[in-house]
Design an enzyme around this catalytic site. Structure first.
Site, PDB file in Angstrom:
ATOM      1  N   HIS A   1       0.846  -1.202   0.000  1.00  0.00           N
ATOM      2  CA  HIS A   1       0.000   0.000   0.000  1.00  0.00           C
ATOM      3  C   HIS A   1       0.877   1.246   0.000  1.00  0.00           C
ATOM      4  CE1 HIS A   1       0.726  -0.643   4.284  1.00  0.00           C
ATOM      5  NE2 HIS A   1       0.196   0.525   4.592  1.00  0.00           N
ATOM      6  N   HIS A  34       1.352   3.899   2.012  1.00  0.00           N
ATOM      7  CA  HIS A  34       1.858   4.643   3.175  1.00  0.00           C
ATOM      8  C   HIS A  34       3.385   4.776   3.138  1.00  0.00           C
ATOM      9  CE1 HIS A  34      -1.972   3.981   5.811  1.00  0.00           C
ATOM     10  NE2 HIS A  34      -2.056   5.040   5.032  1.00  0.00           N
ATOM     11  N   ASP A  54       5.721   4.533   5.194  1.00  0.00           N
ATOM     12  CA  ASP A  54       6.583   3.541   5.847  1.00  0.00           C
ATOM     13  C   ASP A  54       6.591   2.213   5.090  1.00  0.00           C
ATOM     14  OD1 ASP A  54       3.861   3.371   6.799  1.00  0.00           O
ATOM     15  OD2 ASP A  54       4.533   1.958   8.323  1.00  0.00           O
ATOM     16  N   HIS A  55       5.993   2.189   3.899  1.00  0.00           N
ATOM     17  CA  HIS A  55       6.026   0.999   3.032  1.00  0.00           C
ATOM     18  C   HIS A  55       6.614   1.315   1.652  1.00  0.00           C
ATOM     19  CE1 HIS A  55       3.618  -1.417   5.909  1.00  0.00           C
ATOM     20  NE2 HIS A  55       3.350  -0.197   6.322  1.00  0.00           N
ATOM     21  N   ASP A  83      -0.210  -3.936   6.165  1.00  0.00           N
ATOM     22  CA  ASP A  83      -0.822  -3.450   7.405  1.00  0.00           C
ATOM     23  C   ASP A  83      -2.279  -3.891   7.519  1.00  0.00           C
ATOM     24  OD1 ASP A  83       1.552  -2.241   7.964  1.00  0.00           O
ATOM     25  OD2 ASP A  83       0.827  -0.183   7.777  1.00  0.00           O
TER      26      ASP A  83
HETATM   27 FE    FE Z   1       2.670   0.698   8.136  1.00  0.00          FE
HETATM   28 ZN    ZN Z   2      -0.021   1.507   6.583  1.00  0.00          ZN
END
Ligand code: FE
Ligand code: ZN
Length: 253
Positions: free
Chosen positions: A54, A56, A58-59, A131
């Site tokens: 996804h 976000h 942090d990915h 997540d």
């Molecule tokens: Fe995350």
């Molecule tokens: Zn996420």
């Protein structure tokens, strides 16, 4: 073909899938570039693709730097192509996608974000859940509805029971505290917690977890359990209401 777990940021996991003879590699959810670059250079990997579960930060945080350095292709959900940095290849729900290293199946599992996908690699018996499904927990609902998240988790439950689950974060200890606060008499959960504590004490990731463990111990996959429903004050046999209540309780845990 093997999987390397790479710790990133505070509590994220990125994964490098590689073949140790050909050194061809694929990275899943590079939170940041530097720990991945370190590992790639150390092992002389040839990085071909980045797959994102996804959008976000942090990915996808490492996407552009890695692409620039290794000239790899970035792969993600077609409908999220305007918010996955550097995307080259868009995938769709139910698609099978093949690369030089493996074949994988993509499922759209909205709830945490509207464009979240999971990646299943049968040859590795591995499911990358980002997540959406964590060990003993599930992701927060940011863009979707409770109903969508509930349905997405049910899709994940249908994979073979011995599937190894590789998720996006090391949230397992905190998640286990929440499960235990409601599901105290679940002996399988108590055993799982013992194992988790041992892993953490030894400095090891609690990941991968096994789908069968999650089905037996993860409270968010046990919303049809009457004891749990009673414990949180849901009267009728209503899994979605139970899921909604559990998610709200966890948000404030
Ligand atoms: Fe995350
Ligand atoms: Zn996420």
């Amino acid at each position: 073909m093997e999987i390397k777990i790479i710790k990133c940021l505070n509590d994220n996991y990125s994964y490098i899938i590689f073949n140790k003879e050909t050194l061809i590699s694929v990275v899943i959810d590079p939170s940041e570039a530097d720990p991945i670059i370190h590992e790639i250079n150390k092992n002389k990997f040839n990085l071909k693709y980045i797959l994102n579960t996804h959008h976000h930060y942090d990915h996808v945080g490492g996407n552009e730097k890695l692409k620039e350095k290794y000239n790899c292709k970035i792969v993600g959900f077609e409908k999220d192509k305007n918010r996955i940095p550097g995307i080259d290849i868009g995938l769709n729900d139910n698609q099978t996608w093949k690369n030089e290293l493996f074949e994988c199946k993509i499922l759209h599992i909205p709830g945490h974000t509207s464009g979240h996908i999971c990646i299943y690699i049968k040859e590795l018996n591995a499911l990358f859940t980002g997540d959406t499904l964590f060990s003993l927990g599930c992701g927060r609902i940011f863009e979707g509805t409770y109903d969508e998240m509930y349905k997405s988790l049910n899709k994940l439950k249908k994979f073979p029971k011995n599937t190894k689950i590789y998720c996006g974060h090391e949230y397992t200890k905190k998640n286990s505290d929440f499960c235990f606060s409601i599901d105290k008499e679940n002996s399988k959960l108590l055993n799982k917690i013992k194992k988790i504590k041992k892993d953490i004490q030894n400095g090891n990731p609690t990941i991968p977890t096994i789908l069968s463990d999650e089905i037996e111990c993860n409270i968010f996959l046990r919303t049809d359990n009457l004891k749990i429903q009673k414990q949180i004050g849901v009267n009728s046999n209503n899994p979605i209401e139970t899921f909604t209540k559990l998610r709200d309780l966890k948000d404030n845990f």
